[in-house]
Design a protein around this motif. Structure first.
Motif, mmCIF file in Angstrom:
data_model
loop_
_atom_site.group_PDB
_atom_site.id
_atom_site.type_symbol
_atom_site.label_atom_id
_atom_site.label_comp_id
_atom_site.label_asym_id
_atom_site.label_seq_id
_atom_site.Cartn_x
_atom_site.Cartn_y
_atom_site.Cartn_z
ATOM 1 N N SER A 5 0.848 -1.184 0.000
ATOM 2 C CA SER A 5 0.000 0.000 0.000
ATOM 3 C C SER A 5 0.885 1.237 0.000
ATOM 4 O O SER A 5 1.812 1.344 0.804
ATOM 5 C CB SER A 5 -0.903 0.012 1.233
ATOM 6 O OG SER A 5 -1.557 1.271 1.354
ATOM 7 N N GLY A 6 0.607 2.175 -0.899
ATOM 8 C CA GLY A 6 1.398 3.396 -0.981
ATOM 9 C C GLY A 6 0.837 4.544 -0.167
ATOM 10 O O GLY A 6 1.331 5.669 -0.270
ATOM 11 N N VAL A 7 -0.176 4.285 0.650
ATOM 12 C CA VAL A 7 -0.838 5.342 1.413
ATOM 13 C C VAL A 7 -0.062 5.639 2.699
ATOM 14 O O VAL A 7 0.270 4.728 3.460
ATOM 15 C CB VAL A 7 -2.287 4.945 1.750
ATOM 16 C CG1 VAL A 7 -2.947 6.021 2.620
ATOM 17 C CG2 VAL A 7 -3.091 4.725 0.473
ATOM 18 N N ALA A 8 0.242 6.899 2.920
ATOM 19 C CA ALA A 8 0.837 7.379 4.183
ATOM 20 C C ALA A 8 2.184 6.750 4.489
ATOM 21 O O ALA A 8 2.557 6.614 5.655
ATOM 22 C CB ALA A 8 -0.129 7.166 5.348
ATOM 23 N N LEU A 9 2.959 6.408 3.474
ATOM 24 C CA LEU A 9 4.269 5.813 3.727
ATOM 25 C C LEU A 9 5.266 6.835 4.265
ATOM 26 O O LEU A 9 6.270 6.454 4.868
ATOM 27 C CB LEU A 9 4.811 5.146 2.458
ATOM 28 C CG LEU A 9 4.172 3.794 2.133
ATOM 29 C CD1 LEU A 9 4.638 3.275 0.786
ATOM 30 C CD2 LEU A 9 4.490 2.770 3.228
ATOM 31 N N ASP A 10 5.010 8.121 4.068
ATOM 32 C CA ASP A 10 5.867 9.133 4.688
ATOM 33 C C ASP A 10 5.717 9.108 6.211
ATOM 34 O O ASP A 10 6.699 9.081 6.949
ATOM 35 C CB ASP A 10 5.562 10.525 4.121
ATOM 36 C CG ASP A 10 4.088 10.891 4.197
ATOM 37 O OD1 ASP A 10 3.232 9.995 4.383
ATOM 38 O OD2 ASP A 10 3.770 12.097 4.053
ATOM 39 N N ALA A 11 4.459 9.082 6.675
ATOM 40 C CA ALA A 11 4.220 9.027 8.124
ATOM 41 C C ALA A 11 4.713 7.714 8.717
ATOM 42 O O ALA A 11 5.268 7.685 9.822
ATOM 43 C CB ALA A 11 2.734 9.216 8.414
ATOM 44 N N GLN A 12 4.526 6.626 7.983
ATOM 45 C CA GLN A 12 4.987 5.329 8.498
ATOM 46 C C GLN A 12 6.503 5.301 8.625
ATOM 47 O O GLN A 12 7.039 4.805 9.623
ATOM 48 C CB GLN A 12 4.518 4.213 7.582
ATOM 49 C CG GLN A 12 3.006 3.998 7.599
ATOM 50 C CD GLN A 12 2.606 2.849 6.700
ATOM 51 O OE1 GLN A 12 2.888 1.688 6.991
ATOM 52 N NE2 GLN A 12 1.969 3.163 5.581
ATOM 53 N N LEU A 13 7.210 5.819 7.621
ATOM 54 C CA LEU A 13 8.671 5.868 7.697
ATOM 55 C C LEU A 13 9.110 6.686 8.909
ATOM 56 O O LEU A 13 9.960 6.259 9.700
ATOM 57 C CB LEU A 13 9.239 6.464 6.415
ATOM 58 C CG LEU A 13 10.747 6.725 6.386
ATOM 59 C CD1 LEU A 13 11.536 5.431 6.580
ATOM 60 C CD2 LEU A 13 11.147 7.419 5.072
ATOM 61 N N ALA A 14 8.524 7.870 9.075
ATOM 62 C CA ALA A 14 8.912 8.741 10.180
ATOM 63 C C ALA A 14 8.622 8.094 11.538
ATOM 64 O O ALA A 14 9.438 8.159 12.460
ATOM 65 C CB ALA A 14 8.178 10.083 10.064
ATOM 66 N N ARG A 15 7.470 7.452 11.669
ATOM 67 C CA ARG A 15 7.104 6.877 12.966
ATOM 68 C C ARG A 15 7.915 5.629 13.280
ATOM 69 O O ARG A 15 8.307 5.413 14.430
ATOM 70 C CB ARG A 15 5.600 6.580 12.996
ATOM 71 C CG ARG A 15 4.761 7.855 13.012
ATOM 72 C CD ARG A 15 3.281 7.599 13.217
ATOM 73 N NE ARG A 15 2.557 8.864 13.273
ATOM 74 C CZ ARG A 15 1.265 8.984 13.567
ATOM 75 N NH1 ARG A 15 0.553 7.901 13.835
ATOM 76 N NH2 ARG A 15 0.685 10.175 13.588
ATOM 77 N N ARG A 16 8.167 4.794 12.290
ATOM 78 C CA ARG A 16 8.962 3.590 12.553
ATOM 79 C C ARG A 16 10.411 3.958 12.899
ATOM 80 O O ARG A 16 11.044 3.293 13.729
ATOM 81 C CB ARG A 16 8.890 2.643 11.363
ATOM 82 C CG ARG A 16 7.491 2.073 11.130
ATOM 83 C CD ARG A 16 7.480 0.958 10.110
ATOM 84 N NE ARG A 16 6.133 0.643 9.672
ATOM 85 C CZ ARG A 16 5.245 -0.097 10.351
ATOM 86 N NH1 ARG A 16 5.588 -0.580 11.546
ATOM 87 N NH2 ARG A 16 4.045 -0.342 9.862
ATOM 88 N N LEU A 17 10.918 5.013 12.284
ATOM 89 C CA LEU A 17 12.253 5.474 12.656
ATOM 90 C C LEU A 17 12.257 6.002 14.087
ATOM 91 O O LEU A 17 13.212 5.775 14.850
ATOM 92 C CB LEU A 17 12.728 6.557 11.692
ATOM 93 C CG LEU A 17 13.115 6.097 10.282
ATOM 94 C CD1 LEU A 17 13.444 7.300 9.398
ATOM 95 C CD2 LEU A 17 14.313 5.138 10.320
ATOM 96 N N GLN A 18 11.191 6.688 14.475
ATOM 97 C CA GLN A 18 11.112 7.199 15.842
ATOM 98 C C GLN A 18 10.970 6.078 16.870
ATOM 99 O O GLN A 18 11.324 6.244 18.037
ATOM 100 C CB GLN A 18 9.945 8.184 15.966
ATOM 101 C CG GLN A 18 10.191 9.497 15.243
ATOM 102 C CD GLN A 18 8.959 10.385 15.219
ATOM 103 O OE1 GLN A 18 8.646 11.042 16.211
ATOM 104 N NE2 GLN A 18 8.261 10.420 14.088
ATOM 105 N N LEU A 19 10.450 4.927 16.427
ATOM 106 C CA LEU A 19 10.350 3.776 17.315
ATOM 107 C C LEU A 19 11.651 2.980 17.363
ATOM 108 O O LEU A 19 11.719 1.943 18.034
ATOM 109 C CB LEU A 19 9.193 2.873 16.875
ATOM 110 C CG LEU A 19 7.787 3.441 17.095
ATOM 111 C CD1 LEU A 19 6.735 2.501 16.517
ATOM 112 C CD2 LEU A 19 7.522 3.702 18.579
#
Length: 493
Positions: free
Chosen positions: A58-72
């Motif tokens: 899924s290409g939806v919200a991959l910017d937010a997912q990248l940022a949040r997974r990096l923060q985790l």
């Protein structure tokens, strides 16, 4: 920046062969649905591709997912491994410096926000979007030669171009686009394959003028990059009429179609006939049935979707002239799915037992499209949970651009606070019952936002309305079945 082991995909984009499109020796019999925010993640797409079929992220919200997974803390270092081969080294470094937290942020701390989609150019937003899509596709393709696709919603127009470009930099083989009319996407793919600047028409409510979102790849591919392989485009449509319309001109013609019925999970097209009064489920009739023969006459490969996860679905689809089927829910409940494990187990158990109500809710989605809501306790499917949630819109993927009185373009969402929505010219009635899908679907995959006041964003799950296959699949493959088990089940005669 750790690289883990030797990279199996080159950071140098692949050159395009004559004709531009990636070779497609044989259409897959099974396409895995590109579901939700992170449900169709790289692990699921990779597993399906390794099983010989078309895995889709899924290409939806991959910017937010990248940022949040990096923060985790990026457990396993997968995202950092992908970013280590992102062509724009400076952009990758900026993203890591801004979002990566070694060991992860403390429990309960809010995630750092990401820029919301908009018409105004924002280089940081474009870099993050491109890098997020690159990482997801690159990880799905890492170490094997199987096909991988990416799925987008045409409705989310403001993020499409940098997202597609990032996926193309990673060598994506197919682009699937639904929830709208993807007539301009073939031209976007053509332009981005040569690293050219693009414009995409954006609908602005209240305006008769043409508005566009501009995107210039700039140096994201690195200096002197060769042309990219142009991925094949599959248009997800709900009628033969739309398929015929897209096919009539080379400028709008895709490379194939996914014919999706209204029983499929997630969003569906509204019915063309009457609708149930008082917020009841949409009523579909003969006018909403898709005629496969009319699509077959166009000469392009097509797949059937929605209620196509039974044991003989592929054989039945081929008998109608289709290349195969697209299946979503069966894969969403596989062990490689991105769903939070506890939610996945509950959804699977209730679905297999026949006790999972799935409502085609005409009000839940801010898009105005009907949306399948699986009723599960502790989620926004419950009225009490919905009423407890403070209304806000801070991710903004489903915001609607509108023309303000001063001639500028503003943004509004019927899931934001009602008084704010009405001050922007929205009708209060349009806000009733709207769920914030952006935050809820992100929570589905364990990336729920923690608010400063202690509130934690709840999930909202979706599923197809035809779950009759689940009990049989579970009997055959068990309650912890894999994506490969689903492929075998679908291909069984």
């Amino acid at each position: 920046m750790p690289t883990g082991h030797a990279a199996s995909a080159s950071p140098v984009p692949r050159a395009s062969p004559p004709g531009g499109a990636t070779p497609d020796p044989a259409p897959p019999a099974v396409i895995q649905g590109g579901m939700g925010v992170g449900v169709s993640g790289w692990r699921l797409a990779r597993a399906v591709s390794l099983a010989g079929q078309l895995g889709v992220v899924s290409g939806v919200a991959l910017d937010a997912q990248l940022a949040r997974r990096l923060q985790l803390g990026d457990t396993g270092g997968h995202l950092r491994r992908a970013l280590a081969v992102f062509p724009d080294r400076e952009a990758a470094s900026r993203i890591l410096a801004r979002y990566f937290v070694p060991g992860g942020i403390p429990p309960g701390r809010p995630f750092r926000p990401v820029p919301r989609p908009g018409l105004r150019p924002d280089r940081h937003r474009d870099e993050l979007t491109a890098a997020g899509n690159f990482a997801e596709v690159w990880l799905a393709k890492e170490g094997h030669g199987g096909p991988v696709g990416v799925n987008y919603m045409e409705k989310i127009q403001l993020a499409t171009q940098p997202a597609v470009y990032g996926a193309m930099l990673a060598g994506v083989d197919h682009v699937l686009v639904g929830a709208g009319i993807p007539g301009e996407i073939p031209g976007v793919l053509d332009a981005l394959s040569t690293h050219s600047a693009t414009e995409l028409t954006v609908a602005v409510e209240g305006s008769d003028a043409r508005h566009t979102a501009a995107f210039d790849p700039g140096g994201l591919a690195g200096a002197g990059a060769p042309p990219l392989i142009r991925p094949r485009l599959l248009a997800i449509v709900s009628s033969a009429v739309l398929a015929v319309y897209l096919h009539r001109s080379p400028a709008t013609r895709p490379d194939g179609f996914v014919l999706e019925s209204h029983t499929a999970g997630g969003h569906s097209a509204p019915p063309r006939g009457r609708r149930a009064p008082g917020g009841g489920e949409p009523v579909y009739g003969p006018r909403d049935r898709i005629d496969p023969a009319k699509v077959a006459a166009l000469g392009l490969p097509f797949w059937l979707a929605g209620g196509r996860a039974g044991r003989r679905s592929v054989a039945d689809a081929r008998a109608l002239g289709a290349a195969g089927v697209q299946a979503g829910t069966a894969f969403a409940l596989a062990r490689e799915s991105g769903l939070e494990p506890g939610l996945r187990r509950r959804l699977l158990a209730e679905g297999a037992a026949g006790s999972l109500p799935v409502r085609n809710d005409p009000l839940a989605s801010p898009t105005g499209f009907p949306f399948k809501v699986a009723r599960l306790s502790g989620t926004l499917s419950e009225d009490g949970e919905y009423e407890r949630r403070p209304r806000l819109c801070d991710l903004g993927y489903l915001r609607t651009p509108y023309l303000k009185e001063n001639g500028a373009v503003g943004y509004r969402c019927p899931a934001e606070p009602v008084d704010l929505y009405t001050r922007k010219g929205g009708a209060a009635g349009d806000a009733a019952g709207r769920r914030c899908l952006c935050n809820a679907l992100t929570a589905n995959v364990g990336l729920h936002q923690h608010r400063a006041d202690g509130y934690v964003e709840p999930p909202l799950l979706t599923a197809g309305q035809d779950l009759g296959f689940l009990a049989d699949l579970v009997r055959e493959a068990g309650t912890d079945y894999s994506a490969a088990d689903v492929v075998r089940y679908l291909l069984a005669e």
